[in-house]
Every structure is written in structure tokens, then in C-alpha cells.
Design a protein around this motif. Structure first.
Motif, PDB file in Angstrom:
ATOM      1  N   ASN A  45       5.262  17.151 -35.134  1.00  0.00           N
ATOM      2  CA  ASN A  45       6.283  18.131 -34.769  1.00  0.00           C
ATOM      3  C   ASN A  45       5.691  19.284 -33.964  1.00  0.00           C
ATOM      4  N   LYS A  47       8.753  11.462 -30.750  1.00  0.00           N
ATOM      5  CA  LYS A  47       9.576  12.658 -30.942  1.00  0.00           C
ATOM      6  C   LYS A  47       9.823  13.370 -29.612  1.00  0.00           C
ATOM      7  N   SER A  48       8.816  13.386 -28.740  1.00  0.00           N
ATOM      8  CA  SER A  48       8.979  14.024 -27.431  1.00  0.00           C
ATOM      9  C   SER A  48       9.988  13.269 -26.577  1.00  0.00           C
ATOM     10  N   ARG A 101       4.963  17.956 -30.482  1.00  0.00           N
ATOM     11  CA  ARG A 101       6.220  17.865 -29.725  1.00  0.00           C
ATOM     12  C   ARG A 101       6.687  19.252 -29.275  1.00  0.00           C
ATOM     13  N   TRP A 135       4.535  20.485 -26.311  1.00  0.00           N
ATOM     14  CA  TRP A 135       4.846  19.784 -25.067  1.00  0.00           C
ATOM     15  C   TRP A 135       6.194  20.231 -24.499  1.00  0.00           C
ATOM     16  N   ALA A 139       4.241  11.704 -32.315  1.00  0.00           N
ATOM     17  CA  ALA A 139       4.492  12.868 -31.459  1.00  0.00           C
ATOM     18  C   ALA A 139       5.119  12.449 -30.133  1.00  0.00           C
ATOM     19  N   THR A 140       4.636  11.334 -29.580  1.00  0.00           N
ATOM     20  CA  THR A 140       5.194  10.823 -28.331  1.00  0.00           C
ATOM     21  C   THR A 140       6.646  10.384 -28.526  1.00  0.00           C
ATOM     22  N   ASN A 152      13.414  13.952 -27.923  1.00  0.00           N
ATOM     23  CA  ASN A 152      13.821  15.325 -27.665  1.00  0.00           C
ATOM     24  C   ASN A 152      14.264  15.533 -26.216  1.00  0.00           C
TER      25      ASN A 152
END
Length: 398
Positions: A236, A81-82, A239, A242, A78-79, A85
Motif C-alpha cells: 500500500n 494495486k497500482s 502504491r 507511485w 504493489a504493482t 488504482n
């Protein structure tokens, strides 16, 4: 109410606004003159770090057998992907690194790891949002076309469900952005064939993205595919949540003003700068939180200089805040939780019809939509910051 005469609202004379514009231009020239090897190392190391974190997280998910390994791997994914992004995809898409002339790290070649198409996002975001920031009827990012975030937007019965809609949008943010960008792109193109082509292009991107996240990668896990599928879905969603919080805290807390289309008449570059400063909001962040938010904790600086490297925003912020003090205009910021709670309050309140609402108790008294003074009698706007300037007047009423 939305503002028409932006300079009058800010209690600045035309000379003040042009002087502010010149000082902001000087900040841009200074950063452009000093960007170089340090900045190149930053973005390349960020991309390398993100890819290593992504791979290590996926490996952890694949080889670990307990819940702890799954949680750690999913949190890492998740980190990653963030970071991809916001600190990479969003900022590369703004052209912040085009000056490197690196064919991989260019605004027109980078395709980010989410459902929407980068090309469609660039028109909707870089042009419609950043040029016409918070101008009613022109900036489609005001509530993203589905949320009511200002009383200037008419109330509709469907908005009674807005608090629930807000939760759904938060969890599915990448999908909402993908559709939002498609609709904007379809308005731009001239022919039905072109609109069909844009729809087809988005469908193909969605097929590739969902195929990777929910078919290909899980299938590589063999009999443990359910574990990998759940991790990808969870990462996902995390992400999305956030990204939603960061974006909403930059645009919808108290102090992020809205503007009428008439505000654009005869707007100079300096006027545009001032509108960006009044229409956006920051949240307080240290280096780690800033990095994880794509440096969009500096939303004011980002809107002033969207194509300057994000790793420079912290130093730019010091100079922008000093200018706000000098010209006595607000520098809207606060703790992340505080900014989000303000945003959430606005979303929940504006789900109700206007006749059930009080007169905006969350906002300090301010000039009306035409910029007429709402603080005290006798203000001479020709003298701008010498008299009841906006920041000082707002502080006196808290």
C-alpha cells in the motif's frame, strides 16, 4: 504569476484558438467513431491480468518461506494495486468505459481498492479539478489544500515544514486523497445531515478497506499473519508513493501554468482546451511505464479528453503534439525523474517566504498575469502564431 488572458498569454488570436478547438474536436470525434472491440478487449484483459497478478502475489507471500519470495510477492501486490488504482479505477471513474454498457465497468458502480470513496472522488476530481484545472480558488487539487506549489498562494509559517509534509503525503497518499475528497463533498452538500452522511460513508469504506488489508487477509495466513500484514502495508505504501509521483509530475513541474478566476469569464470550449494544454504536463514513457502509470504520463491528453479510453492516449498524443507545433504553443514533457525533480524543487523552494526567494529562475520569461508580452517589443497578438508565439519565444530564452 497566474494567467488571466489565456489566449493572449499563448500569443494566439481568437480565431487561432477557435481553429485549435475545432481540430481537437475532430480528434475526439475520430476516436469515438473508432473505439470498439479492440478497446473492450483491452480493459477486460487489463482487469483480468490485474486480478490474476493480485491473487498470484498473495499466494506467493503466503506459501514462500524466504525473503526473496516475500519481496517478489510484495512487489507483485504493489504493482497489482497500482494498476487497479490508476489504469482501472481512475479511468473507469472518469467514464472512459461507460459506452460499453457493462454493469461492472461503469463509473457509478466501480469501487476501487483504496481508502477513499469513488463517489466522493468523482465530484472532487472529475468536476472540481478537470473543469477548473489550475484555477486558483476553484481547483482544490492545486497543492491539495495543504501544499504551496505556486507563489500565487500566500505563504504561512507552517509551510516551513512543507518538505517534511510532502514526504508524509507521499507515503499516505490514499488517505490524503480520501480526506481531500470528503472535504470537497461536504462543501457541495447543502445540509449538516448530508455532511454527516458523507462522513459516515467514508468511515464505513475505511473500515472495510482496513479490515480487508490488515485484519481479514492476514488472519487467513494463520501463524504467519505478521508476514502477510507487513506485505500488505508495504504494498500500500509503494502504491501510494507511485500514485503521488505520477500525479505530481502531471501538475506541478515547470510549465504547468496557473490561472485566475477571471480567466473563466466568457471561456469557450476552445479556450478550455487551451487552458488544459497550458496547465498540465506529461512525462516520457514507453508502453510498460505508460501502463503502470494508468497512461497518466499523457496528462495533457487526459485533461483534453478525460472520458476517452486511456489505451488511445498514445496515438492521441502524436496528434496533440503536432497541433502544439502548428500553433506554436508548448507541449510540456520530459523524463520522469526530471519532471519530479522540478516538482520537488518547487515544493522545497515555496516552503520559504517570498522575500527569501529569487525571481523564479527556473521559469522562462513569459507574459505577465494579464497576458502582456514578456518576450520582446512589437508582438502583434492579433496575428497569433505568425509572430512571437509562446513556444518559440520560450525556447529563445533558454
Amino acid at each position: 504569476m497566474a494567467i488571466t488572458e489565456v489566449a493572449v498569454y499563448a500569443h494566439l488570436s481568437p480565431a487561432d484558438v477557435e481553429a485549435l478547438g475545432r481540430e481537437l474536436d475532430e480528434i475526439r470525434r475520430d476516436i469515438e467513431a473508432r473505439r470498439g472491440a479492440r478497446d473492450a478487449r483491452y480493459i477486460r484483459r487489463t482487469i483480468t491480468f490485474q486480478r490474476i497478478l493480485d491473487a498470484a502475489s498473495r499466494l506467493t507471500i503466503a506459501v514462500s518461506r524466504g525473503k526473496l519470495g516475500w519481496l517478489l510477492g510484495t512487489a507483485g501486490l504493489a504493482t497489482a494495486k497500482s494498476i487497479e488504482n490508476m489504469e482501472i479505477g481512475h479511468n473507469v471513474g472518469h467514464g472512459q468505459w461507460d459506452w460499453l454498457n457493462d454493469p461492472e465497468i461503469r463509473s457509478n458502480t466501480w469501487e476501487w481498492d483504496m481508502a477513499g470513496l469513488s463517489s466522493q472522488w468523482r465530484y472532487s476530481h472529475n468536476f472540481r479539478h478537470h473543469v477548473y484545472t489550475n484555477v486558483l480558488g476553484m481547483d482544490e487539487d492545486i497543492g491539495f489544500g495543504v501544499m504551496r506549489v505556486t507563489r500565487d498562494q500566500p505563504w504561512r509559517p507552517r509551510l516551513l515544514l512543507q518538505p517534511l509534509q510532502n514526504l508524509l503525503l507521499a507515503a499516505t497518499f490514499e488517505w490524503g486523497i480520501a480526506l481531500h475528497d470528503l472535504y470537497s463533498e461536504q462543501e457541495r452538500v447543502a445540509t449538516p445531515a448530508a455532511r454527516t452522511a458523507e462522513t459516515k460513508a467514508l468511515i464505513q469504506k475505511i473500515a472495510r478497506q482496513t479490515g480487508k488489508d490488515y485484519v481479514l487477509v492476514p488472519s487467513l495466513s494463520g501463524r504467519r499473519w505478521r508476514r502477510t500484514l507487513a506485505a500488505n502495508l508495504t504494498a500500500n505504501i509503494a502504491r501510494n508513493l507511485w500514485a503521488y509521483v505520477v500525479i505530481f509530475c502531471g501538475h506541478f513541474p515547470d510549465g504547468a501554468e496557473k490561472f485566475t478566476p477571471e480567466a473563466l469569464e466568457h471561456e469557450t470550449k476552445a479556450d478550455w482546451y487551451l487552458r488544459q494544454m497550458l496547465g498540465t504536463a506529461n512525462f516520457d514513457a514507453g508502453p510498460v511505464l505508460a501502463f503502470l502509470s494508468g497512461n497518466l504520463c499523457y496528462q495533457i491528453e487526459h485533461h483534453l479528453f478525460p472520458d476517452l479510453p486511456s489505451n488511445r492516449y498514445a496515438e492521441i498524443a502524436v496528434r496533440v503534439r503536432a497541433l502544439c507545433n502548428k500553433y506554436n504553443i508548448p507541449y510540456t514533457t520530459g523524463p520522469l525523474l526530471h519532471q519530479y525533480l522540478q516538482t520537488l524543487r518547487t515544493i522545497n523552494k515555496l516552503a520559504m517566504p517570498d522575500h527569501l526567494l529569487s525571481k523564479a529562475p527556473e521559469a522562462a520569461p513569459k507574459p505577465d498575469r494579464h497576458g502582456r508580452n514578456g518576450f520582446s517589443a512589437g508582438t502583434d497578438v492579433r496575428r497569433g502564431r505568425g509572430h512571437a508565439a509562446l513556444r518559440t519565444a520560450a525556447a529563445l530564452h533558454h
